[in-house]
Write a protein that holds these residues in place. Structure first.
Motif, PDB file in Angstrom:
ATOM      1  N   ARG A  65       0.845  -1.199   0.000  1.00  0.00           N
ATOM      2  CA  ARG A  65       0.000   0.000   0.000  1.00  0.00           C
ATOM      3  C   ARG A  65       0.882   1.252   0.000  1.00  0.00           C
ATOM      4  NH1 ARG A  65      -2.588  -0.935   4.563  1.00  0.00           N
ATOM      5  NH2 ARG A  65      -3.800  -2.590   3.611  1.00  0.00           N
ATOM      6  N   GLU A  66       1.921   1.269   0.837  1.00  0.00           N
ATOM      7  CA  GLU A  66       2.826   2.423   0.891  1.00  0.00           C
ATOM      8  C   GLU A  66       3.608   2.568  -0.404  1.00  0.00           C
ATOM      9  OE1 GLU A  66       5.338   1.967   4.292  1.00  0.00           O
ATOM     10  OE2 GLU A  66       3.688   2.184   5.721  1.00  0.00           O
ATOM     11  N   ARG A  67       4.064   1.452  -0.937  1.00  0.00           N
ATOM     12  CA  ARG A  67       4.912   1.483  -2.129  1.00  0.00           C
ATOM     13  C   ARG A  67       4.133   1.859  -3.387  1.00  0.00           C
ATOM     14  NH1 ARG A  67       8.907   2.316  -5.161  1.00  0.00           N
ATOM     15  NH2 ARG A  67       9.999   0.638  -6.149  1.00  0.00           N
ATOM     16  N   PHE A  68       2.914   1.272  -3.536  1.00  0.00           N
ATOM     17  CA  PHE A  68       2.155   1.453  -4.761  1.00  0.00           C
ATOM     18  C   PHE A  68       0.947   2.366  -4.620  1.00  0.00           C
ATOM     19  CE2 PHE A  68       4.283  -2.670  -5.366  1.00  0.00           C
ATOM     20  CZ  PHE A  68       4.971  -2.389  -6.524  1.00  0.00           C
ATOM     21  N   GLY A  69       0.609   2.775  -3.390  1.00  0.00           N
ATOM     22  CA  GLY A  69      -0.464   3.727  -3.191  1.00  0.00           C
ATOM     23  C   GLY A  69      -1.862   3.145  -3.121  1.00  0.00           C
ATOM     24  N   SER A  70      -1.988   1.833  -3.198  1.00  0.00           N
ATOM     25  CA  SER A  70      -3.319   1.217  -3.105  1.00  0.00           C
ATOM     26  C   SER A  70      -3.165  -0.254  -2.735  1.00  0.00           C
ATOM     27  CB  SER A  70      -4.073   1.342  -4.428  1.00  0.00           C
ATOM     28  OG  SER A  70      -3.528   0.470  -5.394  1.00  0.00           O
ATOM     29  N   ASP A  71      -4.316  -0.910  -2.584  1.00  0.00           N
ATOM     30  CA  ASP A  71      -4.312  -2.337  -2.287  1.00  0.00           C
ATOM     31  C   ASP A  71      -4.256  -3.191  -3.546  1.00  0.00           C
ATOM     32  OD1 ASP A  71      -4.331  -2.041   0.445  1.00  0.00           O
ATOM     33  OD2 ASP A  71      -6.507  -1.985   0.574  1.00  0.00           O
ATOM     34  N   GLY A  72      -4.123  -2.577  -4.684  1.00  0.00           N
ATOM     35  CA  GLY A  72      -4.001  -3.321  -5.932  1.00  0.00           C
ATOM     36  C   GLY A  72      -5.261  -3.175  -6.756  1.00  0.00           C
ATOM     37  N   PRO A  73      -5.329  -3.747  -7.900  1.00  0.00           N
ATOM     38  CA  PRO A  73      -4.254  -4.534  -8.519  1.00  0.00           C
ATOM     39  C   PRO A  73      -3.095  -3.632  -8.944  1.00  0.00           C
ATOM     40  CG  PRO A  73      -6.074  -4.265 -10.042  1.00  0.00           C
ATOM     41  CD  PRO A  73      -6.505  -3.663  -8.733  1.00  0.00           C
ATOM     42  N   TYR A  74      -1.937  -4.222  -9.087  1.00  0.00           N
ATOM     43  CA  TYR A  74      -0.731  -3.490  -9.418  1.00  0.00           C
ATOM     44  C   TYR A  74      -0.392  -3.710 -10.886  1.00  0.00           C
ATOM     45  CZ  TYR A  74      -0.621  -3.775  -4.386  1.00  0.00           C
ATOM     46  OH  TYR A  74      -0.964  -3.724  -3.071  1.00  0.00           O
ATOM     47  N   THR A  75      -0.050  -2.642 -11.537  1.00  0.00           N
ATOM     48  CA  THR A  75       0.241  -2.706 -12.960  1.00  0.00           C
ATOM     49  C   THR A  75       1.684  -3.130 -13.201  1.00  0.00           C
ATOM     50  OG1 THR A  75      -1.331  -0.931 -13.369  1.00  0.00           O
ATOM     51  CG2 THR A  75       0.265  -1.375 -15.104  1.00  0.00           C
ATOM     52  N   CYS A  76       1.825  -4.093 -14.077  1.00  0.00           N
ATOM     53  CA  CYS A  76       3.147  -4.528 -14.529  1.00  0.00           C
ATOM     54  C   CYS A  76       3.064  -4.625 -16.044  1.00  0.00           C
ATOM     55  CB  CYS A  76       3.508  -5.896 -13.927  1.00  0.00           C
ATOM     56  SG  CYS A  76       5.074  -6.538 -14.536  1.00  0.00           S
ATOM     57  N   GLU A  77       3.853  -3.817 -16.723  1.00  0.00           N
ATOM     58  CA  GLU A  77       3.822  -3.798 -18.180  1.00  0.00           C
ATOM     59  C   GLU A  77       4.983  -4.608 -18.723  1.00  0.00           C
ATOM     60  OE1 GLU A  77       3.932   0.290 -19.358  1.00  0.00           O
ATOM     61  OE2 GLU A  77       2.006   0.741 -18.415  1.00  0.00           O
ATOM     62  N   VAL A  78       4.664  -5.525 -19.621  1.00  0.00           N
ATOM     63  CA  VAL A  78       5.677  -6.354 -20.264  1.00  0.00           C
ATOM     64  C   VAL A  78       5.602  -6.071 -21.757  1.00  0.00           C
ATOM     65  CG1 VAL A  78       6.494  -8.697 -20.688  1.00  0.00           C
ATOM     66  CG2 VAL A  78       5.416  -8.128 -18.496  1.00  0.00           C
ATOM     67  N   GLU A  79       6.739  -5.713 -22.324  1.00  0.00           N
ATOM     68  CA  GLU A  79       6.792  -5.380 -23.735  1.00  0.00           C
ATOM     69  C   GLU A  79       7.881  -6.217 -24.392  1.00  0.00           C
ATOM     70  OE1 GLU A  79       8.112  -1.511 -26.397  1.00  0.00           O
ATOM     71  OE2 GLU A  79       7.373  -1.194 -24.363  1.00  0.00           O
ATOM     72  N   ILE A  80       7.552  -6.773 -25.543  1.00  0.00           N
ATOM     73  CA  ILE A  80       8.582  -7.487 -26.291  1.00  0.00           C
ATOM     74  C   ILE A  80       8.974  -6.639 -27.486  1.00  0.00           C
ATOM     75  CG2 ILE A  80       7.944  -9.804 -25.515  1.00  0.00           C
ATOM     76  CD1 ILE A  80       6.447 -10.190 -28.138  1.00  0.00           C
ATOM     77  N   SER A  81      10.262  -6.655 -27.758  1.00  0.00           N
ATOM     78  CA  SER A  81      10.789  -5.899 -28.889  1.00  0.00           C
ATOM     79  C   SER A  81      11.993  -6.658 -29.431  1.00  0.00           C
ATOM     80  CB  SER A  81      11.210  -4.497 -28.434  1.00  0.00           C
ATOM     81  OG  SER A  81      12.382  -4.573 -27.654  1.00  0.00           O
ATOM     82  N   PRO A  82      12.502  -6.241 -30.555  1.00  0.00           N
ATOM     83  CA  PRO A  82      13.700  -6.911 -31.071  1.00  0.00           C
ATOM     84  C   PRO A  82      14.885  -6.844 -30.092  1.00  0.00           C
ATOM     85  CG  PRO A  82      12.689  -5.580 -32.792  1.00  0.00           C
ATOM     86  CD  PRO A  82      11.969  -5.269 -31.503  1.00  0.00           C
ATOM     87  N   ALA A  83      14.888  -5.831 -29.221  1.00  0.00           N
ATOM     88  CA  ALA A  83      15.991  -5.694 -28.259  1.00  0.00           C
ATOM     89  C   ALA A  83      15.888  -6.695 -27.114  1.00  0.00           C
ATOM     90  CB  ALA A  83      16.015  -4.277 -27.692  1.00  0.00           C
ATOM     91  N   GLY A  84      14.654  -7.077 -26.775  1.00  0.00           N
ATOM     92  CA  GLY A  84      14.492  -8.013 -25.673  1.00  0.00           C
ATOM     93  C   GLY A  84      13.169  -7.851 -24.968  1.00  0.00           C
ATOM     94  N   LEU A  85      13.090  -8.395 -23.786  1.00  0.00           N
ATOM     95  CA  LEU A  85      11.906  -8.358 -22.943  1.00  0.00           C
ATOM     96  C   LEU A  85      12.044  -7.175 -21.997  1.00  0.00           C
ATOM     97  CD1 LEU A  85       9.368 -10.047 -22.125  1.00  0.00           C
ATOM     98  CD2 LEU A  85      10.834 -11.144 -20.444  1.00  0.00           C
TER      99      LEU A  85
END
Length: 145
Positions: A65-85
């Motif tokens: 809660r302190e770190r992310f400002g809420s009880d969730g859900p917490y956003t995690c963005e995953v992007e794939i590109s030619p450079a990597g993950l």
């Protein structure tokens, strides 16, 4: 194993404290005092671990809660590109180059990428693991798991 050891050690200490308090506070003959101490041990041994697990979960929720400002859900963005993950969460962005990804698995909960980014080879990884385990084992006092 070390965490389990600490948790069981904590339970034993709390059982001893509960037994001592029950023994001292029971206004009866020695037999009843011993019974009170034994009962205190049983009650503490059954309730204390669950109470500590609840306290750990509560502290973790508070931290999140302190770190992310809420009880969730917490956003995690995953992007794939030619450079990597590329993974972004809580203001932190990390990139894993494709050459460090050793497997991509389609699992029930999603897709798992396994990387071996810290080691040049499987042999280097195995040697590091062997050394870490030997250091950790030699640092433990005798008789501990």
């Amino acid at each position: 194993r070390l965490i389990r050891y600490w948790r069981s050690q904590s339970t034993v200490v709390m059982c001893c404290i509960a037994a001592a308090l029950a023994y001292v506070s029971a206004p009866a003959a020695i037999g009843w005092r011993l019974f009170a101490a034994a009962a205190a041990i049983g009650i503490t041994a059954s309730l204390y671990p669950a109470g500590m697990a609840s306290a750990r979960r509560s502290r973790l929720r508070q931290f999140m809660r302190e770190r992310f400002g809420s009880d969730g859900p917490y956003t995690c963005e995953v992007e794939i590109s030619p450079a990597g993950l590329q993974v972004s969460q809580a203001g932190t962005r990390s990139i894993r180059e494709w050459r460090t990804i050793v497997s991509i698995e389609d699992v029930t909960a999603g897709i798992e990428f396994t990387s071996n980014r810290a080691f040049a080879s499987a042999a280097d990884r195995a040697e590091f693991l062997r050394a870490a385990r030997s250091y950790a084992t030699s640092a433990l006092p005798s008789g501990q798991p």
